[in-house]
Design a protein around this motif. Structure first.
Motif, short mmCIF file in Angstrom:
data_model
loop_
_atom_site.label_atom_id
_atom_site.label_comp_id
_atom_site.label_asym_id
_atom_site.label_seq_id
_atom_site.Cartn_x
_atom_site.Cartn_y
_atom_site.Cartn_z
N LEU A 1 18.14 29.84 20.19
CA LEU A 1 18.49 28.54 20.80
C LEU A 1 19.78 28.66 21.62
O LEU A 1 19.93 27.99 22.64
CB LEU A 1 18.66 27.47 19.71
N LEU A 2 20.71 29.52 21.18
CA LEU A 2 21.95 29.74 21.95
C LEU A 2 21.67 30.43 23.28
O LEU A 2 22.46 30.33 24.22
CB LEU A 2 22.94 30.60 21.13
N ALA B 1 22.91 23.45 20.81
CA ALA B 1 23.08 24.54 19.85
C ALA B 1 24.55 24.94 19.74
O ALA B 1 25.08 25.15 18.63
CB ALA B 1 22.23 25.74 20.27
N ALA B 2 25.24 25.01 20.89
CA ALA B 2 26.66 25.40 20.89
C ALA B 2 27.50 24.41 20.09
O ALA B 2 28.42 24.81 19.36
CB ALA B 2 27.18 25.49 22.32
N SER B 3 27.18 23.11 20.20
CA SER B 3 27.98 22.09 19.50
C SER B 3 27.87 22.20 17.98
O SER B 3 28.69 21.66 17.25
CB SER B 3 27.57 20.68 19.95
N ALA C 1 30.80 22.14 25.45
CA ALA C 1 30.36 21.99 24.05
C ALA C 1 30.85 23.16 23.21
O ALA C 1 31.31 22.98 22.07
CB ALA C 1 28.83 21.91 24.00
N LEU C 2 30.80 24.37 23.79
CA LEU C 2 31.26 25.55 23.06
C LEU C 2 32.77 25.50 22.82
O LEU C 2 33.25 25.78 21.72
CB LEU C 2 30.89 26.81 23.85
N VAL D 1 15.38 20.42 17.58
CA VAL D 1 15.61 21.45 16.55
C VAL D 1 17.08 21.87 16.57
O VAL D 1 17.74 21.95 15.52
CB VAL D 1 14.71 22.69 16.79
N ALA D 2 17.63 22.10 17.77
CA ALA D 2 19.05 22.52 17.89
C ALA D 2 19.97 21.43 17.36
O ALA D 2 20.94 21.71 16.64
CB ALA D 2 19.38 22.83 19.36
N ASP D 3 19.66 20.19 17.70
CA ASP D 3 20.50 19.06 17.30
C ASP D 3 20.48 18.82 15.79
O ASP D 3 21.48 18.41 15.20
CB ASP D 3 20.03 17.80 18.05
N LYS D 4 19.34 19.08 15.16
CA LYS D 4 19.18 18.81 13.72
C LYS D 4 19.27 20.08 12.88
O LYS D 4 18.95 20.06 11.69
CB LYS D 4 17.81 18.15 13.47
N LEU D 5 19.66 21.19 13.49
CA LEU D 5 19.59 22.48 12.79
C LEU D 5 20.45 22.52 11.52
O LEU D 5 20.05 23.08 10.51
CB LEU D 5 20.01 23.61 13.74
#
Length: 591
Positions: A292-293, A304-306, A346-347, A265-269
């Motif tokens: 997610l964060l 999520a950060a990316s 990532a952030l 979900v985070a990757d495809k958000l």
């Protein structure tokens, strides 16, 4: 009569050789013969390929996986070799057998070849040959054949009659409800693709229930693929239908008990955000993104950060700043101090992207303190990601403001007590130079780069010389002769012999990017002068430097300066100096 027999024997020869090679004990020989199938098919002609070669291959599928993989790949390119698209159905039996084997990569390659061949069938042949193949696979006893069937239904669906379409939808439904998780997983992976070719009424009536069931499957490997499919399907609905049909299921996926589902979900958000539009994003996805964060699992937080920059960019312009400041930035502030380096990295790679969105005042007040924290992070990747993206913030607050805020932190790191930290900053310097430009660099950072040449740690001095080469390549020769070379030559007069040697190391590196004229005019005299140094280590490094830079010099400089200098050093009192001078002299051109 005899000549007829000879011709017959010759025409049988290719297939006989193939049979012999395919029965050979050597796997490599069998593999090579499969790779030559197209040549054998050309020799046999289209009729005999259809009547002899293909049946033979269909009957002999019992080999090593790598041989079967090569066969599955070859058959996908065989259309012209069996007589064109009118006869493409002849290739289905061997590929059907390959689509049922135990090894996954062989099955996948067979399915890929079948998907390539499907559009080459006429509508009649599709219903006569291809659809029955799909049905047999979908109703096979072994799960291997049923997993393969999932990937074939969507490629033939659009061109068959309504009656057959109904059968195919029913087949796909049975695969989605199969007892074996591997089959449900394969069906979930193809759900989004199939949804794109299905008529809108069936999408709502049949596919939404399938998606809901798969998204609530007991196996997380099925659920995560269902979520991907759901995101693909979301783009096919009107926004008002989407809320009613799918959002409840997608919302629950952000809180799934399995971190792998939450990760997807985070990757495809951002894809989901684009599909659902600004209203649903504001009402549903912003809250989901915030959770997610803060996810307990580091991989989910990193994913999520990316997506931070893209997610914020896609928010509706009228509410973007307010949403970021009130709901997203508090989470980001917590993440800057995250325990996991991958999350912080990532952030750091995207956080700079918030500057253009939030504007100068918010950047100075809220984002700069975060950037300063990340510049002092223990992990070099976090620091690099911040320095790599200084351009974004430079555009918003300007280079002067940047110099007052971030550059002091960079300078502080450059003189850090830990030499590895200093080394890290040196490596980022060319990157920083490119973003700041030569004038600003000379004013603020040039002296810093030169100070590293006299660092007490050799690794720093060595990295500093390599750094100078990259800076010269970036700023040009004029900059080098005005800014760098005078300071390098100055080291030749230093009391410490280690720094005199650093001067030679720098000349080694700088000769090539600076070119012949500058090397001969500014650097060669210094090298020749150091040949008379009191310390033997300096003298033999002169020999090594001359050996290194002579290709840059012209013949008169070699004759007048380099050769006499090396001849003198070969007579030196120190044996090491003699050795390196002789070695260097041997490499010079004889003429």
């Amino acid at each position: 009569m005899a000549s007829g027999d000879v011709q017959s024997d010759e025409s049988l020869y290719p297939i006989a050789v193939l049979i012999d090679e395919l029965r050979n004990e050597d796997v490599q020989l069998r593999l090579n013969s499969i790779k030559k199938l197209s040549t054998i098919a050309l020799a046999l002609g289209v009729e005999r390929t259809r009547s002899e070669l293909i049946p033979f291959l269909t009957d002999t599928i019992y080999d090593e996986d790598e041989v079967l993989l090569a066969l599955a790949e070859q058959l996908g390119t065989f259309t012209q070799l069996v007589g064109g698209e009118s006869y493409v159905h002849v290739l289905l039996p061997p590929l059907e057998s390959l689509a049922q084997v135990e090894e996954t990569i062989v099955r996948d390659k067979a399915v890929e070849s079948l998907r390539t061949l499907a559009p080459q069938h006429s509508t009649t042949d599709l219903e006569t040959y291809f659809v029955p193949t799909v049905k047999r696979l979908a109703q096979g006893d072994w799960f291997t054949s049923r997993t393969s069937a999932s990937g074939l239904i969507s490629v033939c669906y659009a061109r068959v009659s309504n009656h057959v379409k109904g059968e195919l939808r029913q087949l796909f439904k049975s695969l989605c409800q199969d007892d074996t998780p591997m089959v449900r997983r394969a069906a979930a992976a193809k759900l989004g693709e199939f949804a794109k070719v299905v008529e809108p009424e069936y999408l709502r009536q049949e596919f939404v229930p399938l998606f809901t069931n798969l998204a609530n499957d007991e196996q997380d490997s099925v659920r995560l693929l269902a979520v991907e499919a759901g995101i693909a399907m979301a783009g096919l609905f009107r926004h008002e239908d989407l809320e009613q049909q799918m959002m409840q299921t997608l919302r629950s996926a952000t809180e799934d008990k399995s971190w792998r589902v939450r990760y997807v979900v985070a990757d495809k958000l951002v894809d989901l955000q684009k599909a659902v539009g600004p209203e649903i994003t504001k009402n549903d996805l912003v809250g989901a993104y915030s959770s997610l964060l803060k996810d307990p699992e580091a991989e989910v937080r990193a994913a999520a950060a990316s997506k931070l920059k893209d997610f914020c960019n896609n928010l509706s312009a009228d509410t973007r700043e307010q949403i970021i400041m009130s709901q997203i930035l508090p989470c980001v502030k917590d993440m800057v101090g995250d325990m996991n380096q991958h999350v912080k990295s990532a952030l750091a790679s995207v956080i700079m992207g918030l500057s253009p969105i939030l504007g100068k005042d918010n950047t100075l007040e809220h984002l700069l303190p975060l950037f300063l924290n990340q510049l002092k992070d223990d992990y070099p990747e976090v620091r690099l990601n911040i320095i790599s993206n200084l351009e974004c913030i430079n555009e918003v607050i300007g280079v002067r403001q940047l110099s007052q805020s971030l550059l002091p932190a960079i300078v502080e790191l450059a003189s850090d007590a830990k030499w590895r930290v200093r080394l890290g900053i040196i490596e980022y310097m060319p990157l920083l130079a490119g973003q700041l430009g030569p004038e600003f660099f000379d004013e603020k950072l040039s002296s810093l780069c030169m100070s590293w040449l006299t660092d007490h740690v050799f690794a720093i001095r060595e990295a500093a010389t390599n750094n100078l080469k990259k800076l010269v390549e970036k700023f040009g020769r004029d900059w080098a002769q005005n800014t760098v070379i005078p300071k390098v030559i100055q080291l030749a007069r230093d009391q410490n012999y280690l720094y005199r040697m650093t001067c030679l190391f720098a000349i080694n590196i700088l000769a090539e990017p600076c070119g012949q004229e500058i090397t001969q005019r500014m650097m060669l005299p210094t090298v020749i002068t150091l040949a008379g140094d009191a310390v033997a280590n300096v003298r033999f490094n002169v020999a090594k430097t001359l050996q290194r830079i002579y290709p840059v010099l012209d013949s008169s400089a070699l004759a007048m300066h380099v050769k006499p200098c090396l001849e003198k050093l070969t007579q030196d009192v120190d044996h090491d100096v003699q050795y390196f001078a002789s070695e260097a002299y041997e490499t010079l051109p004889k003429a």
